[in-house]
Design a protein around this motif. Structure first.
Motif, mmCIF file in Angstrom:
data_model
loop_
_atom_site.group_PDB
_atom_site.id
_atom_site.type_symbol
_atom_site.label_atom_id
_atom_site.label_comp_id
_atom_site.label_asym_id
_atom_site.label_seq_id
_atom_site.Cartn_x
_atom_site.Cartn_y
_atom_site.Cartn_z
ATOM 1 N N GLY A 36 -13.412 -11.144 -35.149
ATOM 2 C CA GLY A 36 -14.194 -11.011 -33.923
ATOM 3 C C GLY A 36 -13.341 -11.112 -32.670
ATOM 4 N N ASP A 37 -12.104 -11.597 -32.807
ATOM 5 C CA ASP A 37 -11.214 -11.669 -31.646
ATOM 6 C C ASP A 37 -10.757 -10.263 -31.236
ATOM 7 O OD1 ASP A 37 -11.500 -14.314 -31.682
ATOM 8 O OD2 ASP A 37 -9.475 -14.811 -32.398
ATOM 9 N N THR A 38 -10.316 -10.159 -29.997
ATOM 10 C CA THR A 38 -9.977 -8.837 -29.450
ATOM 11 C C THR A 38 -8.478 -8.700 -29.211
ATOM 12 O OG1 THR A 38 -12.058 -8.989 -28.281
ATOM 13 C CG2 THR A 38 -10.604 -7.200 -27.640
ATOM 14 N N LEU A 39 -7.929 -7.574 -29.627
ATOM 15 C CA LEU A 39 -6.544 -7.244 -29.287
ATOM 16 C C LEU A 39 -6.606 -6.047 -28.330
ATOM 17 C CD1 LEU A 39 -4.951 -7.282 -32.880
ATOM 18 C CD2 LEU A 39 -5.148 -9.184 -31.296
ATOM 19 N N ARG A 40 -6.005 -6.175 -27.139
ATOM 20 C CA ARG A 40 -6.048 -5.077 -26.171
ATOM 21 C C ARG A 40 -4.781 -4.222 -26.290
ATOM 22 N NH1 ARG A 40 -8.113 -9.304 -23.611
ATOM 23 N NH2 ARG A 40 -6.109 -9.870 -22.656
ATOM 24 N N TYR A 41 -4.986 -2.921 -26.157
ATOM 25 C CA TYR A 41 -3.898 -1.983 -26.386
ATOM 26 C C TYR A 41 -4.005 -0.886 -25.347
ATOM 27 C CZ TYR A 41 -2.040 2.243 -28.707
ATOM 28 O OH TYR A 41 -1.407 3.423 -28.984
ATOM 29 N N LYS A 42 -2.876 -0.652 -24.615
ATOM 30 C CA LYS A 42 -2.867 0.364 -23.565
ATOM 31 C C LYS A 42 -2.071 1.572 -24.023
ATOM 32 C CE LYS A 42 -3.412 -2.220 -19.335
ATOM 33 N NZ LYS A 42 -2.692 -2.912 -18.269
ATOM 34 N N TYR A 43 -2.675 2.760 -23.847
ATOM 35 C CA TYR A 43 -1.956 3.990 -24.154
ATOM 36 C C TYR A 43 -2.180 4.948 -22.993
ATOM 37 C CZ TYR A 43 -0.402 8.246 -26.436
ATOM 38 O OH TYR A 43 0.243 9.410 -26.729
ATOM 39 N N LYS A 44 -1.094 5.251 -22.293
ATOM 40 C CA LYS A 44 -1.175 6.059 -21.076
ATOM 41 C C LYS A 44 -2.250 5.517 -20.153
ATOM 42 C CE LYS A 44 0.893 10.079 -23.181
ATOM 43 N NZ LYS A 44 0.668 11.376 -23.813
ATOM 44 N N GLU A 45 -3.306 6.281 -19.859
ATOM 45 C CA GLU A 45 -4.331 5.822 -18.938
ATOM 46 C C GLU A 45 -5.413 5.018 -19.657
ATOM 47 O OE1 GLU A 45 -3.842 6.803 -15.466
ATOM 48 O OE2 GLU A 45 -1.981 7.106 -16.605
ATOM 49 N N GLN A 46 -5.457 5.152 -20.997
ATOM 50 C CA GLN A 46 -6.577 4.539 -21.723
ATOM 51 C C GLN A 46 -6.289 3.084 -22.080
ATOM 52 O OE1 GLN A 46 -8.140 7.212 -24.911
ATOM 53 N NE2 GLN A 46 -6.117 8.145 -24.694
ATOM 54 N N GLU A 47 -7.371 2.280 -22.156
ATOM 55 C CA GLU A 47 -7.221 0.919 -22.670
ATOM 56 C C GLU A 47 -8.216 0.722 -23.807
ATOM 57 O OE1 GLU A 47 -6.616 -2.266 -19.863
ATOM 58 O OE2 GLU A 47 -7.604 -3.639 -21.251
ATOM 59 N N PHE A 48 -7.722 0.239 -24.937
ATOM 60 C CA PHE A 48 -8.596 0.034 -26.101
ATOM 61 C C PHE A 48 -8.781 -1.449 -26.364
ATOM 62 C CE2 PHE A 48 -6.216 3.950 -26.775
ATOM 63 C CZ PHE A 48 -7.260 4.863 -26.935
ATOM 64 N N GLU A 49 -9.984 -1.776 -26.819
ATOM 65 C CA GLU A 49 -10.199 -3.140 -27.295
ATOM 66 C C GLU A 49 -10.376 -3.077 -28.803
ATOM 67 O OE1 GLU A 49 -13.178 -5.326 -25.212
ATOM 68 O OE2 GLU A 49 -11.663 -5.814 -23.693
ATOM 69 N N LEU A 50 -9.390 -3.555 -29.510
ATOM 70 C CA LEU A 50 -9.464 -3.535 -30.972
ATOM 71 C C LEU A 50 -10.015 -4.879 -31.462
ATOM 72 C CD1 LEU A 50 -5.984 -1.887 -31.553
ATOM 73 C CD2 LEU A 50 -8.207 -0.796 -31.876
ATOM 74 N N ILE A 51 -11.123 -4.796 -32.231
ATOM 75 C CA ILE A 51 -11.763 -6.032 -32.697
ATOM 76 C C ILE A 51 -11.364 -6.310 -34.155
ATOM 77 C CG2 ILE A 51 -14.003 -7.135 -33.178
ATOM 78 C CD1 ILE A 51 -14.978 -5.081 -30.878
ATOM 79 N N ILE A 52 -10.928 -7.531 -34.403
ATOM 80 C CA ILE A 52 -10.502 -7.877 -35.781
ATOM 81 C C ILE A 52 -11.727 -7.928 -36.688
ATOM 82 C CG2 ILE A 52 -9.414 -9.615 -37.236
ATOM 83 C CD1 ILE A 52 -7.794 -10.457 -34.769
ATOM 84 N N SER A 53 -11.722 -7.058 -37.726
ATOM 85 C CA SER A 53 -12.882 -7.016 -38.628
ATOM 86 C C SER A 53 -12.605 -7.718 -39.958
ATOM 87 C CB SER A 53 -13.287 -5.572 -38.897
ATOM 88 O OG SER A 53 -12.277 -4.933 -39.637
ATOM 89 N N SER A 54 -11.342 -7.775 -40.347
ATOM 90 C CA SER A 54 -11.014 -8.432 -41.614
ATOM 91 C C SER A 54 -9.633 -9.047 -41.523
ATOM 92 C CB SER A 54 -11.013 -7.437 -42.776
ATOM 93 O OG SER A 54 -12.293 -6.928 -42.981
ATOM 94 N N ILE A 55 -9.453 -10.115 -42.306
ATOM 95 C CA ILE A 55 -8.109 -10.697 -42.419
ATOM 96 C C ILE A 55 -7.708 -10.569 -43.875
ATOM 97 C CG2 ILE A 55 -6.757 -12.810 -42.218
ATOM 98 C CD1 ILE A 55 -8.644 -13.617 -39.947
ATOM 99 N N VAL A 56 -6.585 -9.883 -44.116
ATOM 100 C CA VAL A 56 -6.249 -9.516 -45.496
ATOM 101 C C VAL A 56 -4.821 -9.898 -45.850
ATOM 102 C CG1 VAL A 56 -7.827 -7.567 -45.481
ATOM 103 C CG2 VAL A 56 -5.449 -7.224 -44.837
ATOM 104 N N VAL A 57 -4.582 -9.949 -47.144
ATOM 105 C CA VAL A 57 -3.209 -9.922 -47.644
ATOM 106 C C VAL A 57 -2.811 -8.456 -47.519
ATOM 107 C CG1 VAL A 57 -1.796 -10.277 -49.686
ATOM 108 C CG2 VAL A 57 -3.765 -11.741 -49.274
#
Lengths: 252, 318
Positions: free
Chosen positions: B143-164
């Motif tokens: 549920g935590d958010t990782l923010r990622y910028k690509y050129k003009e866009q900004e994405f919010e990537l939400i953690i859905s699973s924690i895996v090996v």
């Protein structure tokens, strides 16, 4: 002439612990007659319990011979001895020592079951014996639910289940109070009257006065013998006095 | 008397041997159980990799070259991007470089090996899967958010699973390797810097990496800059890891074995000594030694067998 049921000749028992050796029984000869209620008395440490254990085959002997109804039991192998213990000998301990995992009926019947596969006969005899000691209502109970006296009475009839040649009793009333002891004495008298041979070790004058033969043991030897008349209920005090005088005379 | 004691000890010894060998078998079964085995098997089969720049034509030619070889079972290409992401850890904003990789459900294995607390599933849309080690070291949760910028866009990537890590490769199982929806790059017009090619061989043990790569370099000499990582080159480190795991398992099981032997020996010895008087009474009323021994065997043998079976059954799902 009475028939001999159990005979010990030249019995010796030495307990050794390293260099120390104690000669508890020294070259002792003893004859126990059929149908007798024999009592062994003596001071503490005189070797009476040891003698009882030797005669009954529970303890080994250092030297000598033991004959039970024409059978030498001192040289017997473990398996034959187990057979003798089951069929020809009954044993009553100071503690009732009933098997806790079995109920009263099973405790009494167990050594019968070990001997024969025909259980109905054993069950019948077992019922009869239990009825004789007024324990019919308690026969489904477990030893932990019984009083000391009740347990000791069960232990006595357990020793009788296979019609043994002789019943050994090692201070059967030692752990009981007066009322419980009386019940046990009555039972022992009863079975004696039916012709059962009994050999008992006791400290109790009252218990000894039930017997018709008394052996006094001192320093590992038989020091004296007292024959008593047939037991009659009314004369208990006279008998007690007779026994008391005898043992006191011997230095009890 | 001495003979009696010796036979008693033999009896105890036999029971101990029986119980503990059954327990030992149980432990071995448990330690070899899935999913570890499946995971190792899969990892072994997908080890050979090529890392290269993104030129569609070159990727296609490389894939074709591998697919035409008889020893190759499958070739898969992952789109991958090295990106900076931003996240909150203890109210501090942290920027870190990660390897953003397409999650491809390949090799007929659709199991994501989740960490024990979560049920893993494939990422969709803006979801991201992170490895257990990555999340643990950075206090990240589902549920935590990782923010990622690509050129003009900004994405919010939400953690859905924690895996090996599903790749489970010693080279590529870096904690910072995270997985996104296979369509993520294309849908957001992200032009990737590289592509990872994973080659699955039929028989990994008999593959000569160096020879294959030499042949590849000769026949495909015009491909710009292939980086080749063969199975043989990482086998050593792989074996060391496997060896350590095996050694730990063996040491632990030997220790458990020794402890179990002593505990059971003492328990049984105490139990039998407590019955000393009972045994005496039984002998006095005419039990033979054999009958007493048999009853002991029956009781302790039954306890041993039942508890061993129960132990194995209880142990299996773990």
């Amino acid at each position: 002439m009475k028939k001999i049921v159990l005979e010990g000749k030249g019995l010796c028992k030495t307990f050794s612990n390293g260099h120390l050796a104690a000669n508890v029984i020294r070259n002792l000869d003893v004859e126990i007659y059929e149908g007798d209620f024999t009592v062994i008395m003596g001071t503490s440490g005189a070797g009476k319990s040891t003698l009882l254990y030797m005669l009954s085959g529970i303890d080994t002997i250092t030297s000598g011979e033991i004959t039970l109804k024409d059978k030498r039991i001192d040289k017997m192998k473990e398996k034959e001895m187990a057979d003798i213990r089951r069929k020809d000998i009954g044993f009553v301990f100071q503690e009732p020592n009933l098997l806790e995992e079995f109920n009263v009926f099973e405790n009494v019947a167990m050594s019968g079951y070990l001997q024969t596969k025909d259980r109905s006969k054993i069950n019948e005899r077992c019922e009869k014996l239990i009825a004789e000691v007024d324990m019919t209502e308690h026969k489904e109970k477990y030893p932990s639910q019984l009083s000391g006296g009740q347990k000791q009475r069960v232990a006595i009839i357990r020793s009788l289940i296979n019609n043994p040649d002789i019943v050994f009793a090692d201070e059967p009333t030692g752990a009981l109070n007066a009322a419980q002891s009386d019940a046990v004495f009555n039972l022992l008298t009863q079975i004696h009257e039916k012709g059962q041979s009994i050999l008992m070790v006791t400290h109790d004058i009252k218990a000894a006065s039930l017997a018709n033969r008394l052996l006094y043991i001192k320093d590992g030897k038989i020091d004296g013998e007292l024959e008593l008349d047939k037991f009659e209920t009314g004369k208990i005090q006279d008998r007690e006095k007779q026994v008391f005088d005898f043992v006191m005379n011997k230095g009890w | 008397m001495l003979r009696k004691r010796i036979t008693q000890n033999i009896l105890i010894g036999i029971i101990i041997m029986m119980v503990s060998s059954l327990m030992y078998i149980g432990i071995s079964i448990v330690s070899q159980a899935a999913p570890f085995q499946e995971m190792y098997h899969w990892a072994n089969a997908a080890e050979n990799m090529l890392l290269m720049t993104k030129i569609d034509d070159e990727i296609q030619r490389t894939v074709n070259w591998y697919e035409n070889r008889t020893e190759v079972e499958q070739v898969i290409s992952y789109e991958t991007d090295m990106v900076n992401i931003e996240y909150e850890n203890n109210d501090k904003s942290i920027t870190e470089m990660i390897l953003l990789t397409q999650y491809l459900n390949n090799n007929d294995v659709d199991i994501l090996y989740s960490d024990s607390k979560t049920i893993a599933r494939a990422p969709k849309g803006n979801e991201i899967i992170v490895s257990h080690n990555f999340a643990k070291g950075r206090n990240l949760e589902i549920g935590d958010t990782l923010r990622y910028k690509y050129k003009e866009q900004e994405f919010e990537l939400i953690i859905s699973s924690i895996v090996v890590d599903p790749q489970f490769s010693t080279v590529f199982m870096t904690p910072s390797r995270c997985f996104v929806d296979p369509d993520f790059f294309e849908a957001n017009n992200i032009v990737n810097s590289m592509q990872i090619l994973s080659v699955k061989y039929y028989d990994i043990e008999n593959i000569d990496d160096a020879a294959i790569f030499a042949e590849f370099s000769q026949t495909q000499s015009d491909i710009s800059s292939p980086i080749f990582i063969g199975y043989k080159s990482i086998e050593n480190s792989y074996n060391i890891v496997m060896g350590i795991i095996a050694a730990i398992l063996i040491v632990v099981s030997v220790m458990i074995f020794i402890i179990v032997v002593f505990v059971i020996k003492n328990t049984l010895q105490n139990q039998i000594l407590n019955q000393y008087k009972q045994i005496g009474v039984k002998k006095a009323i005419g039990y033979t030694n054999t009958q007493i021994r048999n009853s002991m065997f029956l009781v302790y043998g039954m306890i041993g067998i039942v508890s061993s079976i129960l132990g194995v059954i209880i142990g299996l799902p773990i």
